[in-house]
Design a protein around this motif. Structure first.
Motif, mmCIF file in Angstrom:
data_model
loop_
_atom_site.group_PDB
_atom_site.id
_atom_site.type_symbol
_atom_site.label_atom_id
_atom_site.label_comp_id
_atom_site.label_asym_id
_atom_site.label_seq_id
_atom_site.Cartn_x
_atom_site.Cartn_y
_atom_site.Cartn_z
ATOM 1 N N VAL A 110 0.837 -1.204 0.000
ATOM 2 C CA VAL A 110 0.000 0.000 0.000
ATOM 3 C C VAL A 110 0.870 1.252 0.000
ATOM 4 O O VAL A 110 0.633 2.205 -0.753
ATOM 5 C CB VAL A 110 -0.946 0.020 1.225
ATOM 6 C CG1 VAL A 110 -1.734 1.326 1.256
ATOM 7 C CG2 VAL A 110 -1.904 -1.165 1.172
ATOM 8 N N PHE A 111 1.918 1.254 0.839
ATOM 9 C CA PHE A 111 2.771 2.450 0.947
ATOM 10 C C PHE A 111 3.812 2.537 -0.174
ATOM 11 O O PHE A 111 4.314 3.626 -0.454
ATOM 12 C CB PHE A 111 3.440 2.492 2.319
ATOM 13 C CG PHE A 111 2.508 2.905 3.418
ATOM 14 C CD1 PHE A 111 2.269 4.248 3.681
ATOM 15 C CD2 PHE A 111 1.827 1.954 4.171
ATOM 16 C CE1 PHE A 111 1.377 4.640 4.674
ATOM 17 C CE2 PHE A 111 0.940 2.328 5.170
ATOM 18 C CZ PHE A 111 0.712 3.673 5.422
ATOM 19 N N ARG A 112 4.116 1.429 -0.812
ATOM 20 C CA ARG A 112 5.024 1.472 -1.958
ATOM 21 C C ARG A 112 4.286 1.884 -3.241
ATOM 22 O O ARG A 112 4.909 2.325 -4.200
ATOM 23 C CB ARG A 112 5.660 0.092 -2.178
ATOM 24 C CG ARG A 112 6.774 -0.245 -1.182
ATOM 25 C CD ARG A 112 7.961 0.688 -1.335
ATOM 26 N NE ARG A 112 9.050 0.338 -0.434
ATOM 27 C CZ ARG A 112 10.085 -0.419 -0.777
ATOM 28 N NH1 ARG A 112 10.163 -0.912 -1.999
ATOM 29 N NH2 ARG A 112 11.032 -0.673 0.099
ATOM 30 N N GLY A 113 2.967 1.684 -3.246
ATOM 31 C CA GLY A 113 2.181 2.043 -4.429
ATOM 32 C C GLY A 113 2.067 0.930 -5.444
ATOM 33 O O GLY A 113 1.501 1.105 -6.529
ATOM 34 N N HIS A 114 2.603 -0.245 -5.107
ATOM 35 C CA HIS A 114 2.481 -1.411 -5.991
ATOM 36 C C HIS A 114 2.688 -2.663 -5.149
ATOM 37 O O HIS A 114 3.228 -2.598 -4.031
ATOM 38 C CB HIS A 114 3.512 -1.356 -7.122
ATOM 39 C CG HIS A 114 4.935 -1.308 -6.643
ATOM 40 N ND1 HIS A 114 5.665 -2.438 -6.329
ATOM 41 C CD2 HIS A 114 5.760 -0.254 -6.393
ATOM 42 C CE1 HIS A 114 6.871 -2.095 -5.925
ATOM 43 N NE2 HIS A 114 6.960 -0.769 -5.946
ATOM 44 N N LEU A 298 -1.532 -8.083 -9.157
ATOM 45 C CA LEU A 298 -0.348 -7.342 -9.573
ATOM 46 C C LEU A 298 -0.525 -5.849 -9.322
ATOM 47 O O LEU A 298 0.457 -5.100 -9.281
ATOM 48 C CB LEU A 298 -0.058 -7.583 -11.060
ATOM 49 C CG LEU A 298 0.306 -9.024 -11.450
ATOM 50 C CD1 LEU A 298 0.523 -9.112 -12.956
ATOM 51 C CD2 LEU A 298 1.544 -9.499 -10.705
ATOM 52 N N GLU A 299 -1.778 -5.416 -9.178
ATOM 53 C CA GLU A 299 -2.083 -4.005 -8.940
ATOM 54 C C GLU A 299 -2.880 -3.850 -7.657
ATOM 55 O O GLU A 299 -3.562 -4.771 -7.211
ATOM 56 C CB GLU A 299 -2.882 -3.428 -10.125
ATOM 57 C CG GLU A 299 -2.173 -3.522 -11.475
ATOM 58 C CD GLU A 299 -0.883 -2.712 -11.530
ATOM 59 O OE1 GLU A 299 -0.774 -1.716 -10.772
ATOM 60 O OE2 GLU A 299 0.018 -3.070 -12.305
ATOM 61 N N LEU A 300 -2.779 -2.659 -7.063
ATOM 62 C CA LEU A 300 -3.485 -2.384 -5.810
ATOM 63 C C LEU A 300 -4.979 -2.192 -6.034
ATOM 64 O O LEU A 300 -5.420 -1.832 -7.126
ATOM 65 C CB LEU A 300 -2.901 -1.137 -5.142
ATOM 66 C CG LEU A 300 -1.429 -1.189 -4.741
ATOM 67 C CD1 LEU A 300 -1.014 0.122 -4.095
ATOM 68 C CD2 LEU A 300 -1.159 -2.360 -3.804
ATOM 69 N N ASP A 301 -5.744 -2.437 -4.994
ATOM 70 C CA ASP A 301 -7.201 -2.289 -5.027
ATOM 71 C C ASP A 301 -7.617 -1.346 -3.899
ATOM 72 O O ASP A 301 -7.212 -1.525 -2.745
ATOM 73 C CB ASP A 301 -7.864 -3.661 -4.849
ATOM 74 C CG ASP A 301 -9.362 -3.562 -4.627
ATOM 75 O OD1 ASP A 301 -10.076 -3.223 -5.583
ATOM 76 O OD2 ASP A 301 -9.810 -3.821 -3.483
ATOM 77 N N LEU A 302 -8.403 -0.336 -4.233
ATOM 78 C CA LEU A 302 -8.809 0.686 -3.260
ATOM 79 C C LEU A 302 -9.450 0.079 -2.018
ATOM 80 O O LEU A 302 -9.073 0.409 -0.880
ATOM 81 C CB LEU A 302 -9.787 1.669 -3.918
ATOM 82 C CG LEU A 302 -10.471 2.671 -2.977
ATOM 83 C CD1 LEU A 302 -9.445 3.626 -2.385
ATOM 84 C CD2 LEU A 302 -11.564 3.437 -3.714
#
Length: 337
Positions: A110-114, A298-302
């Motif tokens: 979450v804090f790395r953005g990926h 592979l991608e973040l989810d809100l």
């Protein structure tokens, strides 16, 4: 006819026809009058309990990008109330495969953005984590460490002599166990051991303990494993360490949540699982939070981010309670002197 439906009956060729083992009395069905002018067929479908939906969410959570940003800022700007501590230390305890290492990886993501995978995680019948690890989360790739340290442990197993030794818990809670200590399931860390930290500072102690439990396995948790968790809880209680339960894999446990994560506090089944965890561990429902770790994405989810960040906020609040208790004890000692 649907297999899960109840009895299905009607009239065919002047004879009453019934399906299933239900055998109604013909006279009760058609009053011995087989001159049918109209036939209406109804099917009653009973939804599984996993899909039961509560009309009003039993906890309030805002699901938007602004809320995620707000939660991240709250964590970044958090400051322990004890001056000698710059980072709250949170211990992650739980059975093999519950998602302890994955929880750290998810928060880090979450804090790395990926999505990242710093801590070793995966599926195995035995614990992949064999060392005591203290992980700092950074605010971005080259950002400063956040004011929280997540301490990962070997997974608990129901058999004696396997997984994390319950007797190691006190050493961890009191700050005697150093980072990268190699666990020995058959022998806990002893005070005479070279690795044993004899005089830990308050910043080295655990300020909040979090049980990481798999939501799909709470209801059928082995009794021996439940006993180990209770023994750990007793040790933490003696030291006054506040405790939180983090429930993972909620989407795997409930199809309603799998459809949309924002249904988490509308799911009657998830609430039932959380109540079951509360009963097994003797921990109030208010001390249990659900999350969804990053496992295959592979991608973040809100929505996943918001649940994960909300769990960290609760950890920091519990750590504050510990700091307040210690400060009160010091104040009382000074007053007596």
């Amino acid at each position: 006819m649907v297999d899960s439906a109840g009895p299905c009956f009607g009239v065919f060729g002047g004879q009453p026809v019934t399906h299933s083992n239900y055998k109604p009395n013909a006279a009760e069905m058609h009053a011995s009058d087989l001159k049918m002018t109209e036939c209406q067929v109804y099917q009653v479908v009973v939804a599984p309990k996993e899909m039961a939906r509560i009309e009003n969410p039993w906890r309030t959570l805002i699901w938007n990008p602004e809320k995620r940003t707000e939660l991240m800022e709250m964590i970044k700007t958090y400051k322990p109330t004890v001056s000698s501590v710059s980072q709250a230390r949170v211990l992650l305890i739980g059975p093999v495969g519950a998602g302890k290492s994955s929880f750290f990886n998810s928060i880090n993501s979450v804090f790395r953005g990926h999505v990242t995978s710093q801590a070793i995680s995966g599926c195995s019948s035995s614990s992949l984590t064999t060392q005591f690890r203290t992980y700092s989360v950074k605010a971005g790739r080259e950002g400063k460490p956040l004011p929280v340290i997540l301490c990962d442990t070997m997974g608990l197993e129901e058999n004696k002599g396997a997984g994390l030794d319950v007797d190691d818990i006190s050493s961890i809670l009191e700050g005697h166990m150093p980072d990268r200590y190699q666990f020995n399931p058959s022998a806990p860390l002893r005070s005479e051991a070279h690795a044993y930290r004899k005089s830990p500072d308050f910043k080295d102690k655990i300020h909040c303990m979090s049980y990481i439990l798999d939501a799909t396995k709470v209801s059928n948790m082995p009794e021996k494993l439940a006993e180990k968790l209770k023994a750990i809880r007793q040790k933490a209680n003696l030291l006054g360490v506040p405790q939180l339960v983090v429930l993972t894999k909620v989407d795997e446990a409930c199809p309603l949540v799998r459809e949309c994560l924002t249904n988490i506090y509308r799911s009657a089944y998830i609430k039932e699982i959380m109540q079951g965890a509360s009963t097994k561990l003797g921990i109030p429902l208010s001390c249990i939070v659900p999350v969804r770790n990053y496992i295959e994405e592979l991608e973040l989810d809100l929505n996943s981010d918001i649940l994960l960040l909300s769990a960290v906020i609760q950890m920091l609040r519990f750590a504050d309670s510990f700091f307040d208790e210690v400060s009160d004890q010091l104040s009382n000692l000074q007053t007596k002197e």
